[in-house]
Design a protein around this motif. Structure first.
Motif, PDB file in Angstrom:
ATOM      1  N   GLU A 223       0.835  -1.194   0.000  1.00 16.03           N
ATOM      2  CA  GLU A 223       0.000   0.000   0.000  1.00 16.03           C
ATOM      3  C   GLU A 223       0.868   1.242   0.000  1.00 16.03           C
ATOM      4  N   GLN A 224       0.489   2.195  -0.851  1.00 16.97           N
ATOM      5  CA  GLN A 224       1.150   3.489  -0.863  1.00 16.97           C
ATOM      6  C   GLN A 224       0.217   4.505  -0.241  1.00 16.97           C
ATOM      7  N   ARG A 225       0.808   5.502   0.371  1.00 13.17           N
ATOM      8  CA  ARG A 225       0.015   6.539   1.024  1.00 13.17           C
ATOM      9  C   ARG A 225      -0.158   7.723   0.083  1.00 13.17           C
ATOM     10  N   GLY A 226      -1.366   8.264   0.079  1.00 17.57           N
ATOM     11  CA  GLY A 226      -1.660   9.445  -0.720  1.00 17.57           C
ATOM     12  C   GLY A 226      -1.855  10.653   0.178  1.00 17.57           C
ATOM     13  N   SER A 227      -2.286  11.712  -0.413  1.00 12.90           N
ATOM     14  CA  SER A 227      -2.613  12.920   0.330  1.00 12.90           C
ATOM     15  C   SER A 227      -4.124  13.060   0.257  1.00 12.90           C
ATOM     16  N   LEU A 228      -4.781  12.744   1.338  1.00 10.85           N
ATOM     17  CA  LEU A 228      -6.234  12.659   1.365  1.00 10.85           C
ATOM     18  C   LEU A 228      -6.880  13.976   0.927  1.00 10.85           C
ATOM     19  N   ASP A 229      -7.678  13.930  -0.119  1.00  7.43           N
ATOM     20  CA  ASP A 229      -8.471  15.062  -0.626  1.00  7.43           C
ATOM     21  C   ASP A 229      -7.636  16.291  -0.978  1.00  7.43           C
ATOM     22  N   TRP A 230      -6.478  16.120  -1.573  1.00  9.38           N
ATOM     23  CA  TRP A 230      -5.647  17.271  -1.923  1.00  9.38           C
ATOM     24  C   TRP A 230      -6.354  18.184  -2.919  1.00  9.38           C
ATOM     25  N   PHE A 231      -7.076  17.617  -3.869  1.00  7.15           N
ATOM     26  CA  PHE A 231      -7.768  18.425  -4.876  1.00  7.15           C
ATOM     27  C   PHE A 231      -8.981  19.123  -4.266  1.00  7.15           C
ATOM     28  N   ASP A 232      -9.768  18.379  -3.501  1.00  9.09           N
ATOM     29  CA  ASP A 232     -10.978  18.940  -2.904  1.00  9.09           C
ATOM     30  C   ASP A 232     -10.652  20.066  -1.927  1.00  9.09           C
ATOM     31  N   ARG A 233      -9.604  19.877  -1.134  1.00  4.21           N
ATOM     32  CA  ARG A 233      -9.215  20.928  -0.186  1.00  4.21           C
ATOM     33  C   ARG A 233      -8.735  22.175  -0.916  1.00  4.21           C
ATOM     34  N   ALA A 234      -8.010  21.985  -2.011  1.00  2.00           N
ATOM     35  CA  ALA A 234      -7.518  23.138  -2.773  1.00  2.00           C
ATOM     36  C   ALA A 234      -8.680  23.930  -3.369  1.00  2.00           C
ATOM     37  N   MET A 235      -9.714  23.235  -3.828  1.00  2.00           N
ATOM     38  CA  MET A 235     -10.861  23.925  -4.420  1.00  2.00           C
ATOM     39  C   MET A 235     -11.747  24.560  -3.354  1.00  2.00           C
ATOM     40  N   ALA A 236     -11.888  23.918  -2.212  1.00  2.00           N
ATOM     41  CA  ALA A 236     -12.774  24.431  -1.167  1.00  2.00           C
ATOM     42  C   ALA A 236     -12.172  25.625  -0.431  1.00  2.00           C
TER      43      ALA A 236
END
Length: 170
Positions: free
Chosen positions: A129-142
């Motif tokens: 398993e690799q770790r991502g950055s949870l909701d990076w796109f959604d946080r940037a837009m919000a």
């Protein structure tokens, strides 16, 4: 000083944009006006693209480097704005498009939004398993979404005012 009512109902919605596109089509030089409106909408979304790119570039990176292009930079290059005026859908949006040429990882923007995703270790049958950055796109837009909506509304209002201020043919 209060603003006069615009000639068409403007709201940052499909209905408001559809009404504006219909008004532009009714004009003699509607094609040029549509091009200008699309250009103004793209300019209004430019800060959103930069925020999304900084969101993915802020994701942690670990492991051995590879000779292939970097995952985060490749995802950042594929973030685009899309403006359509007419047809079934009229609107403006920011998209993180697929990355088909990055190590066979076409869904990289989607997967890096998740907390973890599974990948196969090179030339083995072992998965990890690799770790991502949870909701990076959604946080940037919000974070500054209200500013983007206001910029789009201003672009729509300026075009509607431009159409309303034209001298009617005699």
């Amino acid at each position: 000083m209060s603003r006069p009512d615009p000639p068409v109902d403007l709201s940052v919605s499909h209905d408001g944009l559809d009404a504006l596109v219909r008004a532009i089509r009714a004009e003699a030089d509607g094609k040029e006006l549509r091009k200008e409106l699309a250009q103004n909408l793209r300019a209004a979304l430019a800060p959103a693209i930069q925020d999304a790119r900084s969101g993915i570039m802020g994701m942690a990176s670990a492991g051995m480097g590879t000779a292939s292009p970097g995952l985060r930079a490749s995802i950042a290059r594929r973030i685009r704005n899309e403006v359509k005026l007419g047809g079934r859908w009229s609107g403006a949006r920011v998209k993180a498009r697929k990355t088909p040429n990055i190590r066979g990882f076409a869904n990289a923007p989607k997967r890096t939004q998740q907390e973890t995703w599974r990948t196969q270790i090179y030339k083995t049958d072992v998965w990890h398993e690799q770790r991502g950055s949870l909701d990076w796109f959604d946080r940037a837009m919000a974070r500054r979404g209200h500013l983007y909506a206001e910029a789009i509304r201003d672009a729509m209002e300026s075009m509607a005012a431009r159409i309303a201020n034209r001298i009617p043919p005699t």
